[in-house]
Design a protein around this motif. Structure first.
Motif, short mmCIF file in Angstrom:
data_model
loop_
_atom_site.label_atom_id
_atom_site.label_comp_id
_atom_site.label_asym_id
_atom_site.label_seq_id
_atom_site.Cartn_x
_atom_site.Cartn_y
_atom_site.Cartn_z
N LEU A 85 0.67 -1.28 -0.05
CA LEU A 85 -0.22 0.14 -0.08
C LEU A 85 0.94 1.16 -0.18
CD1 LEU A 85 -2.78 -0.96 2.61
CD2 LEU A 85 -2.67 -1.57 0.27
N VAL A 86 2.17 1.12 0.39
CA VAL A 86 2.96 2.16 0.62
C VAL A 86 3.82 2.57 -0.95
CG1 VAL A 86 4.86 3.32 1.94
CG2 VAL A 86 3.09 1.96 2.93
N TYR A 87 3.82 3.66 -1.26
CA TYR A 87 4.69 4.10 -2.25
C TYR A 87 6.14 4.57 -1.91
CZ TYR A 87 6.27 6.60 -6.66
OH TYR A 87 7.00 7.03 -7.61
N ASP A 88 6.17 5.33 -0.97
CA ASP A 88 7.56 5.69 -0.24
C ASP A 88 7.50 6.22 0.99
OD1 ASP A 88 6.77 8.11 -0.43
OD2 ASP A 88 8.31 8.85 -1.69
N ALA A 89 8.55 6.27 1.87
CA ALA A 89 8.51 6.74 3.27
C ALA A 89 9.77 7.56 3.48
CB ALA A 89 8.17 5.58 4.21
N ALA A 90 9.60 8.46 4.46
CA ALA A 90 10.64 9.27 4.96
C ALA A 90 10.49 9.70 6.25
CB ALA A 90 10.95 10.56 3.95
#
Length: 201
Positions: A85-90
């Motif tokens: 479900l996640v495209y990217d994280a920071a």
């Protein structure tokens, strides 16, 4: 007498037609309300799911920022990005400086599509930012970009299928009403020839 009976029958027919039109209108309005309700439920599910995920990530990142564990922060962002479900994280510190990000992470400007015509790059994506708080002090922020289409894929399929069933039943009810009217419709009585009058001629 015949004219009054004829007028009464016409009034009954007109009333029946008005009732039929009203029922069809009510069915149509309720169908639209059900569809809108399904969309609202889907939106609420999306918000709840994404909020739980980013809240958990914020809690985990707090300990790592306090310990200044850069390696674990990087591992956390990559773990988040592995979710379908996640495209990217920071993860950022309190001043907005990036501390760690997933391998495929893009900048906020790129995610928002500010450099693309009509911001097309942001279509199908939802970006959430959650503060990382410890002892009422903001230590930083977690930013996660979700693939909206993937988050709502299952429920969207279910609700569209439900809508098709509903409209099919409405159509079948209308057709059933027409067929019922044809079945119970009285045939006009044919005028039988009077044999006595025929003999008199």
């Amino acid at each position: 007498m015949d004219s009054s009976l004829f007028s009464f029958r016409n009034a009954i027919r007109a009333l029946a037609i008005l009732c039929l039109v009203a029922m069809v209108a009510i069915i149509g309005v309720n169908s639209v309300k059900i569809t809108k309700g399904n969309e609202q439920i889907q939106q609420n599910q999306l918000e709840t799911l994404t909020q739980i995920l980013i809240s958990q990530a914020s809690l985990s990142a707090g300990d790592m920022i306090v310990a200044q564990d850069q390696e674990r922060l990087l591992k956390l962002t990559n773990q988040l990005a592995k979710d379908a479900l996640v495209y990217d994280a920071a993860i950022y510190d309190a001043e907005g400086i990036r501390l760690a990000s997933s391998e495929s992470a893009k900048s906020v400007r790129q995610i928002l599509g500010l450099d693309t015509p009509l911001e097309t790059a942001r279509i199908g994506k939802q970006q959430l930012v959650e503060p990382i708080i410890r002892d009422n002090v903001v230590l930083g922020f977690v930013r996660i970009t979700f693939e909206t289409g993937r988050v709502t894929a299952f429920s969207d399929h279910y609700y569209r299928k439900s809508d098709r069933y509903m409209y099919t039943m409405v159509g079948m009810s209308f057709i059933a009403g027409l067929l019922l009217a044809l079945v119970i419709r009285r045939k006009p009585k044919s005028k039988s020839e009077n044999l006595l009058l025929k003999d008199m001629q």
